[in-house]
Design a protein around this motif. Structure first.
Motif, PDB file in Angstrom:
ATOM      1  N   ARG A 395       0.794  -1.087   0.132  1.00  0.00           N
ATOM      2  CA  ARG A 395       0.093   0.131   0.047  1.00  0.00           C
ATOM      3  C   ARG A 395       0.880   1.229  -0.230  1.00  0.00           C
ATOM      4  O   ARG A 395       2.066   1.040   0.166  1.00  0.00           O
ATOM      5  CB  ARG A 395      -0.961  -0.076   1.243  1.00  0.00           C
ATOM      6  CG  ARG A 395      -0.340   0.221   2.567  1.00  0.00           C
ATOM      7  CD  ARG A 395      -1.459   0.621   3.611  1.00  0.00           C
ATOM      8  NE  ARG A 395      -0.762   0.854   5.047  1.00  0.00           N
ATOM      9  CZ  ARG A 395      -0.391   1.926   5.336  1.00  0.00           C
ATOM     10  NH1 ARG A 395      -0.557   3.143   4.552  1.00  0.00           N
ATOM     11  NH2 ARG A 395       0.206   1.978   6.581  1.00  0.00           N
ATOM     12  N   SER A 399      -3.725   4.717   2.179  1.00  0.00           N
ATOM     13  CA  SER A 399      -4.766   3.756   0.938  1.00  0.00           C
ATOM     14  C   SER A 399      -4.853   2.335   1.735  1.00  0.00           C
ATOM     15  O   SER A 399      -3.751   1.912   2.768  1.00  0.00           O
ATOM     16  CB  SER A 399      -4.073   3.642  -0.135  1.00  0.00           C
ATOM     17  OG  SER A 399      -2.770   2.987  -0.377  1.00  0.00           O
ATOM     18  N   ASP A 400      -5.531   1.244   1.147  1.00  0.00           N
ATOM     19  CA  ASP A 400      -5.497  -0.067   1.668  1.00  0.00           C
ATOM     20  C   ASP A 400      -4.546  -0.811   0.931  1.00  0.00           C
ATOM     21  O   ASP A 400      -4.094  -0.325   0.107  1.00  0.00           O
ATOM     22  CB  ASP A 400      -6.927  -0.558   1.476  1.00  0.00           C
ATOM     23  CG  ASP A 400      -8.120   0.230   2.043  1.00  0.00           C
ATOM     24  OD1 ASP A 400      -7.734   0.751   3.242  1.00  0.00           O
ATOM     25  OD2 ASP A 400      -9.006   0.269   1.719  1.00  0.00           O
ATOM     26  N   PHE A 401      -4.115  -1.983   1.690  1.00  0.00           N
ATOM     27  CA  PHE A 401      -3.245  -3.032   1.022  1.00  0.00           C
ATOM     28  C   PHE A 401      -3.820  -3.596  -0.088  1.00  0.00           C
ATOM     29  O   PHE A 401      -4.986  -4.010  -0.069  1.00  0.00           O
ATOM     30  CB  PHE A 401      -2.866  -4.055   2.146  1.00  0.00           C
ATOM     31  CG  PHE A 401      -1.755  -3.769   2.994  1.00  0.00           C
ATOM     32  CD1 PHE A 401      -0.524  -3.678   2.760  1.00  0.00           C
ATOM     33  CD2 PHE A 401      -2.139  -3.277   4.450  1.00  0.00           C
ATOM     34  CE1 PHE A 401       0.554  -3.076   3.409  1.00  0.00           C
ATOM     35  CE2 PHE A 401      -0.970  -2.850   5.172  1.00  0.00           C
ATOM     36  CZ  PHE A 401       0.221  -3.009   4.652  1.00  0.00           C
ATOM     37  N   THR A 402      -3.032  -3.897  -1.231  1.00  0.00           N
ATOM     38  CA  THR A 402      -3.682  -4.607  -2.200  1.00  0.00           C
ATOM     39  C   THR A 402      -2.535  -5.900  -2.400  1.00  0.00           C
ATOM     40  O   THR A 402      -1.420  -5.511  -2.303  1.00  0.00           O
ATOM     41  CB  THR A 402      -3.668  -3.817  -3.734  1.00  0.00           C
ATOM     42  OG1 THR A 402      -2.315  -3.308  -3.558  1.00  0.00           O
ATOM     43  CG2 THR A 402      -4.713  -2.818  -3.184  1.00  0.00           C
TER      44      THR A 402
END
Length: 548
Positions: A395, A399-402
């Motif tokens: 990330r 923001s969020d982890f992907t």
């Protein structure tokens, strides 16, 4: 199995037998063994040996120690010092080589038919020394060691025999620089083909040296100092955990002690003075766990066995009453159960079935670094159970982890494992990464996240934005290395109209704002302008348009 940095083990223990022992029950009785030895091949197959009235005795059980069969010893010399059982038919023994215990023509033997025939393994023992220990790696049973005192006495190198094919062939080596100064080898350990070692007892100085190699015997070290043993004590055993860092050494006699290392044998510290036991001690580490046992020949409270579940830091006594004089013990692990057997000098065979907590996927490090436009992630595990896969997640700030990739796990292993993943061709900036470790049964656990500042792969000057602009615009560039950087603005005739940057900057991504109304812009009129970045040998120019 969940990722964990440190796991302290616990146990719950209960069993039923005719005689009520808190942790141990007697399951067999052999004749007087004296210098007893025991080796556990599996939960049912156990071998034991000793000397009775000057004669070798050797026994085998295939039903967990309940019944025992005498093993032929014809062809074996006097007094066996070592015993290792591989299965119900295969075992290794070694001796002192003479009937005066002084050592002479020591030999190593092997049987593959339960003692009906004994095979002499040539070029292994010394003519004046005697064998002190035989060990096989639990993580790689094909690798083993057999250690012998010098063949020609003091002033000569100790003998170390290695096998990499389960004992079919043995290679004799002399560890460089390790010379006998009126001492004797006492105990060996073998975690794998790279990390193994042994203990030398210095009789004149009442000290013990632990010699360890971490590169398969090319180099050896003893921690830089000799480990003193209290009150004329002698070293008695040396064992290490699968992590190759945690180990214990036991001294015996008048003031027994447990010494512990957590750095692979560099520094040793006393953690227990063993005030209630004395005599010969033997240590047995349960593979893939932080559980280790110590048995002692004598105890003032009939608690002849100690157990630690935190890698030897703290210890709890276990009762073997009324059996005393426990000489040696060994164990075999099945999932979350350890089957441990011990033997006394009087021939009593004790058994204990105890619950243990297996070390899960133990993540010992997780690091990341940036080079040439890539982020390289590295992580290691000390051990793994049921480990199917690592998913790698990334990330940026706010923001969020992907999910960006995955690396297959190694299933179940007690050896340290190393992993890596490359996040390729990313823009410069700050990134955050974490691992998602997933078991075969679908359970998972996240690691802690790490932060990596990614440096660009090359110099680059980007187009200004907005373009055309009025009255201001932003100019961005990136640098893969630290350098003196100059950013200037020129008109169509080549006249310098503004200097935006002129200073040393580290590698990274940068942005400045150019305002046509500022002092640098000098209230410029509409038209075409050029901005140029120069850093070392790199020069790049781009065009921009001011519309008023």
């Amino acid at each position: 199995m969940k990722i964990s940095k440190y796991w302290f083990l616990f146990f719950y223990m209960t069993f039923f037998c005719n005689v009520s022992f808190p942790q141990w029950e007697q399951v067999g009785q052999l004749p007087m063994l004296g210098f007893a030895r025991i080796s556990v091949a599996d939960s049912n197959v156990i071998w034991a040996t000793g000397d009775f009235s000057g004669n070798i005795v050797l026994y085998r059980s295939v039903n967990g120690g309940v019944n025992w069969t005498s093993i032929p010893t014809q062809g074996l010399p006097f007094f066996l010092t070592c015993l290792v059982a591989k299965d119900s038919l295969t075992a290794f023994v070694a001796d002192v080589g003479s009937n005066n215990y002084a050592g002479g023509n020591a030999k190593l033997f092997k049987t593959t038919d339960a003692g009906q025939n004994w095979i002499l393994i040539d070029s292994t023992g010394g003519t004046l020394g005697f064998f002190d220990d035989i060990v096989f790696s639990k993580s790689n049973p094909q690798f083993g060691l057999a250690i012998s005192d010098p063949p020609d006495g003091a002033g000569n190198p100790f003998h170390l025999c290695k096998t990499t094919n389960g004992g079919v062939d043995w290679i004799l080596t002399n560890p460089p620089g390790i010379i006998d100064n009126f001492g004797l080898l006492n105990a060996a350990f073998a975690i794998d083909e790279q990390f193994y070692g042994f203990q030398i007892i210095n009789i004149n100085t009442f000290t013990a040296d632990s010699y360890i190699t971490s590169d398969g015997g090319i180099n050896w070290f003893n921690g830089g100092e000799t480990v003193p043993l209290s009150n004329y004590g002698f070293g008695e055993d040396l064992v290490f955990n699968d992590d190759k860092l945690t180990g214990i050494m036991i001294s015996i006699d008048y003031l027994p002690e447990i010494k512990r290392t957590t750095d692979g044998g560099i520094i040793w510290e006393t953690v227990n003075t063993l005030s209630d036991i004395s005599g010969a001690c033997n240590a047995s580490w349960v593979s893939g766990t932080n559980t280790v046992f110590i048995c002692a020949r004598n105890s003032v409270s009939n608690q002849n066995i100690l157990r630690s579940d935190d890698g030897g830091l703290t210890w709890k006594p276990q009762s073997t009453a009324p059996v005393i004089n426990i000489k040696e013990m060994d164990n075999i692990r099945y999932e979350d159960i350890v089957m441990a057997y011990s033997v006394s000098t009087s021939g009593e065979i004790l058994k204990s079935r105890q619950t243990i907590q297996i070390v899960p996927v133990e993540l010992t490090s997780f690091t990341g670094g940036s080079t040439d436009g890539n982020v390289i992630l590295n992580w290691t595990t000390a051990s793994e159970v049921n480990n199917q896969i690592f998913e790698i997640e990334r990330r940026i700030e706010n923001s969020d982890f992907t999910l960006i990739g995955f690396v297959e796990g190694r299933g179940t292993t007690t050896e340290s494992q190393e992993y890596s993943y490359i996040d390729k061709n990313i823009n410069s900036g700050k990134y955050f990464y974490r691992l998602k470790q997933i078991d075969f049964d679908g359970t998972f656990e996240y690691s802690n996240e790490i932060e990596v500042d990614a440096a660009p792969a090359s110099f680059s000057l980007e187009q200004n934005y907005p373009n055309p602009f009025n009255p201001s615009t932003k100019i961005s560039w990136q640098s893969p290395e630290s350098s003196w950087q100059t950013l200037k603005v020129f008109d169509v005739l080549g006249n310098e109209v503004a200097t935006l940057v002129d200073e040393e900057k580290p590698a990274g991504r940068y942005e400045v704002e150019f305002d046509s109304r500022s002092d640098e812009g000098q209230n410029l009129s509409s038209g075409v302008y050029f901005y140029r970045l120069q850093t070392g040998d790199f020069v790049q120019t781009r065009k921009m348009t001011l519309l008023k």
